[in-house]
Scaffold this motif. Structure first.
Motif, PDB file in Angstrom:
ATOM      1  N   ALA A 127      24.532  10.281 -23.989  1.00 41.23           N
ATOM      2  CA  ALA A 127      25.235  10.394 -22.573  1.00 41.23           C
ATOM      3  C   ALA A 127      24.688  11.179 -21.765  1.00 41.23           C
TER       4      ALA A 127
ATOM      5  N   VAL B 132      36.192  15.659 -27.516  1.00 37.68           N
ATOM      6  CA  VAL B 132      35.130  15.805 -26.400  1.00 37.68           C
ATOM      7  C   VAL B 132      35.898  16.668 -25.420  1.00 37.68           C
TER       8      VAL B 132
ATOM      9  N   THR C  50      30.328   6.808 -31.059  1.00 37.66           N
ATOM     10  CA  THR C  50      30.808   7.769 -31.895  1.00 37.66           C
ATOM     11  C   THR C  50      32.114   7.104 -32.419  1.00 37.66           C
TER      12      THR C  50
ATOM     13  N   ARG D 174      28.823  13.480 -17.758  1.00 38.01           N
ATOM     14  CA  ARG D 174      28.387  13.322 -19.436  1.00 38.01           C
ATOM     15  C   ARG D 174      29.570  13.261 -20.277  1.00 38.01           C
TER      16      ARG D 174
ATOM     17  N   GLU E 256      30.661  10.747 -22.792  1.00 33.76           N
ATOM     18  CA  GLU E 256      30.909  10.812 -24.254  1.00 33.76           C
ATOM     19  C   GLU E 256      32.507  10.174 -24.572  1.00 33.76           C
TER      20      GLU E 256
ATOM     21  N   PRO F  87      26.383  12.534 -27.767  1.00 35.07           N
ATOM     22  CA  PRO F  87      26.269  13.691 -26.602  1.00 35.07           C
ATOM     23  C   PRO F  87      24.891  13.289 -25.863  1.00 35.07           C
TER      24      PRO F  87
ATOM     25  N   HIS G 177      28.120   4.764 -18.693  1.00 41.92           N
ATOM     26  CA  HIS G 177      28.295   4.562 -20.185  1.00 41.92           C
ATOM     27  C   HIS G 177      28.015   3.037 -20.371  1.00 41.92           C
TER      28      HIS G 177
END
Lengths: 299, 311
Positions: free
Chosen positions: B111, A24, A16, B98, B102, B108, B151
């Protein structure tokens, strides 16, 4: 890291954009916030005043409705600066209650659970973290204050016509800027107090304390020294002063003046009111800067 | 192998105390152990590399990126498992991890997918929808590992990963760390006061003492040299056997009473020794490889004065 393979694999997919990261925590916090039915009920309840104000504006421009309801036009509240200022004060009070309920829960869980290192070891700065948490308050508070306020102003301008909107554009500006001043101040206060005490309940109590104790302190100074300078200690009075100046209200007993107990001769200089707000916000930012660290250094 | 972490005169002061004193060095191992007594500066080094503390002078580079100027880009590449409890108690584990994934930049959906995978990988697949506050200590450690790897970082900092774990959970954690290391897609830096954990997981060890580098040890090299260093106890004609060893080209010391210490040269194996002994009618009663354990190295480093060392 596919489950069926049960081994670790690095992520090589798309990422992103950097600027979007601060959204977020805000998104997750808003999700948590809106799980509360009480809060949703409160937000719905806070639409009552805009609906009432909208009805007043509508009736002002609809004689047949007034006749049907048997209301004389002079019995309706006049649509002027005082009307919009009173609207802002009422919604501002609701915004305060909302902040006292929701604000302290934004940061204190992260601090009390030592979650900050996990946020800050990722590509998000402390400033972005604070902005993210502020956004959680700013969005619903905007929905309570300036968004319906500007809608009411537009409605009045549309119904009145004849350049009314342009002639009174400073009221729209006052609704917008006054709301943001209040939202910013409340958000900073709520977050800094919760960062300080790290306990949601205590932070809510402190937020009430800051306003009520400051008012009581101001009144005590006024009584003891037979002066009106104590008003500068009352945050409610100070913000009322600033709003009054923004709406260019004359210093007279008005609906708005009554709400904030502002009477002729009581006013403190405008620059002093701004100075108090600036000092308060500065102190909040300093406190946040001191408390919001991944690791605390004990000297 | 290009260096993973480079320390360049790194000096860190917290309050009035200088915690890290001009550290220099270059670490390139796949799994780097960080050892030292309490207060040596292990956690401060990790926190500085993570960007939590600003260096007073000098700097450090991770994968060639400066921690002062490229902190944001670096944090995308890093996973961190802190020593203490660090999460939000009233959040479900899957939601928390999560969110963290992110924050590291994953969209999303990805993640969420990797969060589920991470939980299955660490063995918490069935408990992933429970609130983190209800987890046992061992589960919390695993959840911390899950958030650190979800991640897909390139460098993983593990601060006391086996802290508070029972023996079975410790074995599971060590197994996971070794598995992650073996995938070759990630570098690890493990800070621990448990020498055994570091010895089992790491290839390189950096020992800190009073904020300085007390010793650096390449465990792989050490293990290899240990294999070549042999202690023998024999029965038979000592001088005959000594001459035979000399002819093999091995350095040795005759300690008397049939005991020898020797270093096997390249191409000479233990079976050659047994063959030689049989030829010379000498019995090998005992054969030990030297085991200069990490504990010996650590204790030696603690006794020696710190050297402001470079690696």
């Amino acid at each position: 890291m596919a489950v069926y393979k049960r081994n670790y694999k690095p992520y090589e997919g798309i990422l992103t954009p950097n600027w979007s990261r601060f959204l977020v925590p805000a998104r997750y916090a808003l999700e948590t916030l809106f799980q509360s039915r009480l809060l949703i009920a409160f937000l719905v309840g806070s639409c009552m005043m805009p609906i009432f104000a909208g009805a007043v504006i509508y009736l002002h421009h609809n004689l047949s409705a007034l006749t049907m309801l048997q209301i004389r036009p002079e019995h309706l509240l006049p649509i002027d600066g005082d009307f919009f200022a009173a609207y802002l004060s009422f919604q501002g009070a609701l915004a305060f209650l909302f902040t006292a309920y929701a604000g302290p829960g934004l940061i204190s869980p992260d601090l009390s659970n030592s979650a900050l290192p996990l946020y800050l070891c990722r590509p998000i700065s402390r400033t972005e973290y604070v902005l993210s948490k502020m956004a959680v308050l700013c969005i619903p508070l905007s929905c309570i204050t300036w968004i319906p306020g500007l809608f009411l102003f537009s409605m009045q301008a549309g119904l009145q016509g004849q350049g009314w909107g342009w002639d009174h554009i400073h009221w729209a500006w006052a609704l917008f800027a006054g709301s943001w001043l209040w939202i910013g101040m409340l958000s900073l206060l709520a977050m800094s107090l919760s960062a300080w005490v790290r306990w949601k309940l205590a932070a809510s109590a402190l937020l009430f304390g800051v306003f009520f104790i400051s008012s009581a302190l101001g009144a005590m100074v006024n009584e003891a020294l037979d002066t009106r300078a104590g008003n500068i200690l009352s945050l409610g009075y100070v913000i009322g002063m600033i709003w009054a100046k923004m709406f260019q209200l004359p210093p007279r007993s008005t609906l708005f003046g009554d709400m904030f107990n502002i009477r002729r001769g009581d006013e403190v200089p405008e620059y002093m009111a701004w100075l108090v707000v600036a000092m308060l916000c500065g102190a909040c930012i300093l406190l946040l800067n001191r408390r919001l660290r991944a690791r605390e250094v004990v000297s | 192998m290009p260096p993973v972490i480079e320390l360049d005169n790194l000096e860190v002061r917290l309050g009035a105390r200088t915690i890290l004193k001009k550290l220099n060095g270059s670490l390139s191992g796949r799994a780097i152990g960080l050892l030292g007594p309490n207060g040596a500066g292990k956690s401060t080094l990790i926190n500085t590399l993570l960007g939590f503390f600003a260096p007073l002078s000098g700097t450090a580079r991770i994968f060639g990126k400066d921690i002062r100027t490229d902190a944001r880009a670096l944090r995308r590449l890093i996973g961190y498992m802190p020593e203490n409890d660090s999460f939000i108690a009233d959040m479900t584990a899957v939601r928390f991890v999560r969110m963290m994934a992110e924050l590291s930049g994953l969209p999303p959906d990805e993640a969420l997918e990797r969060t589920h995978e991470a939980f299955y990988y660490v063995g918490l697949g069935e408990a992933r929808y429970r609130n983190l506050g209800t987890y046992s200590l061992g589960m919390k450690q695993m959840a911390k590992l899950a958030q650190a790897i979800a991640h897909g970082p390139k460098l993983l900092f593990l601060d006391e990963p086996t802290n508070g774990l029972d023996p079975a959970a410790r074995v599971r954690m060590i197994k996971l760390i070794r598995e992650i290391r073996e995938t070759r897609d990630i570098h690890l830096m493990i800070s621990s006061h448990l020498l055994r954990d570091v010895e089992e997981c790491c290839e390189e060890v950096l020992i800190l003492k009073d904020g300085q580098i007390a010793a650096y040890c390449d465990l792989e090299k050490e293990r290899r040299s240990n294999l070549n260093f042999i202690e023998l106890e024999t029965m038979g004609i000592e001088s005959v056997f000594a001459n035979a060893i000399e002819r093999l080209g091995c350095d040795f010391a005759d300690l008397g009473q049939g005991r020898f210490k020797m270093v096997l040269t390249d191409g000479v194996t233990v079976s050659d020794l047994y063959r030689l002994a049989a030829e010379k009618d000498v019995q090998i009663r005992r054969l030990n490889h030297r085991h200069d354990s990490l504990e010996h190295i650590f204790l030696k480093a603690m006794e020696a004065p710190a050297n402001h060392g470079s690696v």
